[in-house]
Design a protein around this motif. Structure first.
Motif, mmCIF file in Angstrom:
data_model
loop_
_atom_site.group_PDB
_atom_site.id
_atom_site.type_symbol
_atom_site.label_atom_id
_atom_site.label_comp_id
_atom_site.label_asym_id
_atom_site.label_seq_id
_atom_site.Cartn_x
_atom_site.Cartn_y
_atom_site.Cartn_z
ATOM 1 N N ARG A 53 0.825 -1.048 0.103
ATOM 2 C CA ARG A 53 0.139 -0.093 -0.027
ATOM 3 C C ARG A 53 0.843 1.301 0.020
ATOM 4 O O ARG A 53 1.945 1.199 0.516
ATOM 5 C CB ARG A 53 -0.979 0.089 1.014
ATOM 6 C CG ARG A 53 -0.629 0.607 2.556
ATOM 7 C CD ARG A 53 -1.114 1.978 2.849
ATOM 8 N NE ARG A 53 -1.086 2.084 4.127
ATOM 9 C CZ ARG A 53 -0.880 3.287 4.691
ATOM 10 N NH1 ARG A 53 -0.413 4.239 4.086
ATOM 11 N NH2 ARG A 53 -1.108 3.482 6.101
ATOM 12 N N PHE A 134 -4.059 -5.878 4.261
ATOM 13 C CA PHE A 134 -5.205 -5.043 4.596
ATOM 14 C C PHE A 134 -6.349 -5.410 4.002
ATOM 15 O O PHE A 134 -6.374 -5.601 2.850
ATOM 16 C CB PHE A 134 -4.775 -3.449 4.585
ATOM 17 C CG PHE A 134 -4.389 -3.037 3.045
ATOM 18 C CD1 PHE A 134 -3.231 -3.790 2.493
ATOM 19 C CD2 PHE A 134 -5.000 -2.250 2.354
ATOM 20 C CE1 PHE A 134 -2.756 -3.222 1.221
ATOM 21 C CE2 PHE A 134 -4.792 -1.742 0.986
ATOM 22 C CZ PHE A 134 -3.793 -2.235 0.508
ATOM 23 N N GLN A 159 -0.589 3.668 10.656
ATOM 24 C CA GLN A 159 -1.105 2.349 10.776
ATOM 25 C C GLN A 159 -2.526 2.502 11.208
ATOM 26 O O GLN A 159 -3.096 2.640 12.200
ATOM 27 C CB GLN A 159 -0.268 1.906 11.801
ATOM 28 C CG GLN A 159 1.141 1.546 11.523
ATOM 29 C CD GLN A 159 1.855 0.826 12.505
ATOM 30 O OE1 GLN A 159 1.166 0.011 13.590
ATOM 31 N NE2 GLN A 159 3.295 0.763 12.480
ATOM 32 N N GLU A 163 -5.382 -2.428 9.072
ATOM 33 C CA GLU A 163 -4.066 -2.921 8.363
ATOM 34 C C GLU A 163 -3.359 -3.753 9.536
ATOM 35 O O GLU A 163 -3.378 -3.352 10.581
ATOM 36 C CB GLU A 163 -3.205 -1.641 8.127
ATOM 37 C CG GLU A 163 -3.881 -0.780 7.115
ATOM 38 C CD GLU A 163 -3.090 0.348 6.574
ATOM 39 O OE1 GLU A 163 -3.349 0.843 5.497
ATOM 40 O OE2 GLU A 163 -2.383 0.896 7.480
ATOM 41 N N TRP A 165 0.055 -4.268 10.532
ATOM 42 C CA TRP A 165 1.290 -3.961 10.660
ATOM 43 C C TRP A 165 2.224 -4.789 11.737
ATOM 44 O O TRP A 165 1.537 -4.749 12.854
ATOM 45 C CB TRP A 165 1.587 -2.477 11.058
ATOM 46 C CG TRP A 165 1.273 -1.594 9.832
ATOM 47 C CD1 TRP A 165 0.002 -0.862 9.628
ATOM 48 C CD2 TRP A 165 1.916 -1.039 8.661
ATOM 49 N NE1 TRP A 165 0.042 -0.240 8.782
ATOM 50 C CE2 TRP A 165 1.322 -0.068 8.040
ATOM 51 C CE3 TRP A 165 3.284 -1.167 8.493
ATOM 52 C CZ2 TRP A 165 1.650 0.374 6.797
ATOM 53 C CZ3 TRP A 165 3.785 -0.597 7.527
ATOM 54 C CH2 TRP A 165 2.984 0.295 6.464
#
Ligand code: SF4
Ligand code: SF4
Length: 210
Positions: A53, A134, A159, A163, A165
Motif C-alpha cells: 500500500r 489490509f 497504521q 491494517e 502492521w
C-alpha cells in the motif's frame, strides 16, 4: 445440488490435503504445535521490492513532496488515483513547489500495485510500502484519502485500524525502482535509490553487488 449437498462438499474438502483457499491467510502462516496445538501467526518474508500500500512522503523539513501534477493519475492503468492540485500559500507553503496535492485519493478496490504511479512521480512523493495485509468491510475504507496516505510526523506510514502492521514493517517504505537511468547515468539503471525524507535523511543507493 441443494444446500445440504453443498455443505457436504465443503465438509469433504476439509482436511490438510484438500485445503486450498482456507490455507492462505493474508500472507500469514499458521503452524500447529503438535504437543500443545498452539497456533502461531507469522507473516511470510517478503521480497525487498514488493509493492504494497502506498504512502505520500515528506521532505526532511516536513514539507510534502507531492506537487499535485497529476502525472500519477494520468499513468495509472486502473484509473484509481484521484488528485487535484492547488496553489501554495506563499506565506505558508505545503510543498516546495508552486502547487501542492490538495486532494489525493487511491481506490484500493481497483489498484493492481503495478507501481507505474511511483515511476511517473517527478518528486518521489508517492511510493509503496511492503504492506498488503489490509482488508475492508466497506467501500469508504477502501478509498484512502490524503490524510491517511501521508506519512506521520516521524516520516512513517500511518497504521490504520484495518491494517496488519508488524514490528519493523514501517521502515524503509520509500524504496523505489528506477525504470530509467537516473540523470542518464547507466550505472543507476534498475538501482533502488532513496531520496532525502523525513525521519530517514538521505540513505545511500542500493548496493548493486549484493
Ligand atoms: S500501483 Fe498502479 S494501479 Fe495502483 S495506483 Fe499506482 S499506477 Fe494505479
Ligand atoms: S504523487 Fe507525484 S505524480 Fe502524483 S500528483 Fe503528486 S507529485 Fe504528481
Amino acid at each position: 445440488m441443494g444446500y445440504l449437498g453443498g455443505f457436504m462438499v465443503t465438509l469433504r474438502q476439509r482436511g490438510e490435503k484438500n485445503r486450498v483457499t482456507t490455507q492462505y491467510s493474508g500472507g500469514r502462516v499458521f503452524r500447529r504445535n503438535k504437543k500443545r496445538a498452539v497456533k502461531m501467526d507469522e507473516k511470510l518474508e517478503k521480497p525487498e521490492r514488493l509493492h504494497g500500500r502506498h504512502v505520500l512522503n515528506r521532505y526532511e523539513d516536513g514539507m510534502e513532496k507531492c506537487i499535485g501534477c497529476e502525472l500519477c493519475a494520468a499513468v495509472c492503468p486502473a484509473k484509481c488515483i484521484h488528485v487535484r492540485g492547488a496553489d501554495n500559500d506563499p506565506m505558508k507553503p505545503t510543498s516546495p513547489g508552486e502547487r501542492f496535492g490538495w486532494i489525493y485519493e487511491i481506490n484500493y478496490l481497483r489498484c493492481i500495485h503495478c507501481d507505474l504511479c511511483v515511476e511517473a512521480c517527478p518528486t518521489e512523493a508517492i511510493t509503496e510500502t511492503k504492506l498488503f495485509e489490509f482488508s475492508f468491510t466497506n467501500r469508504q475504507d477502501a478509498i484512502y484519502t490524503k490524510s491517511e496516505l501521508l506519512v506521520d510526523n516521524s516520516g512513517k506510514p500511518q497504521q490504520l485500524a484495518w491494517e496488519d502492521w508488524r514490528e519493523g514493517e514501517d521502515l524503509n517504505t520509500s524504496g523505489w525502482m528506477r525504470a530509467t537511468a537516473a540523470s542518464g547515468d547507466a550505472n543507476f539503471t534498475g538501482v533502488v535509490s532513496w531520496s532525502g525524507e523525513l525521519g530517514y535523511g538521505i540513505r545511500p543507493a542500493e548496493d548493486k553487488s549484493e
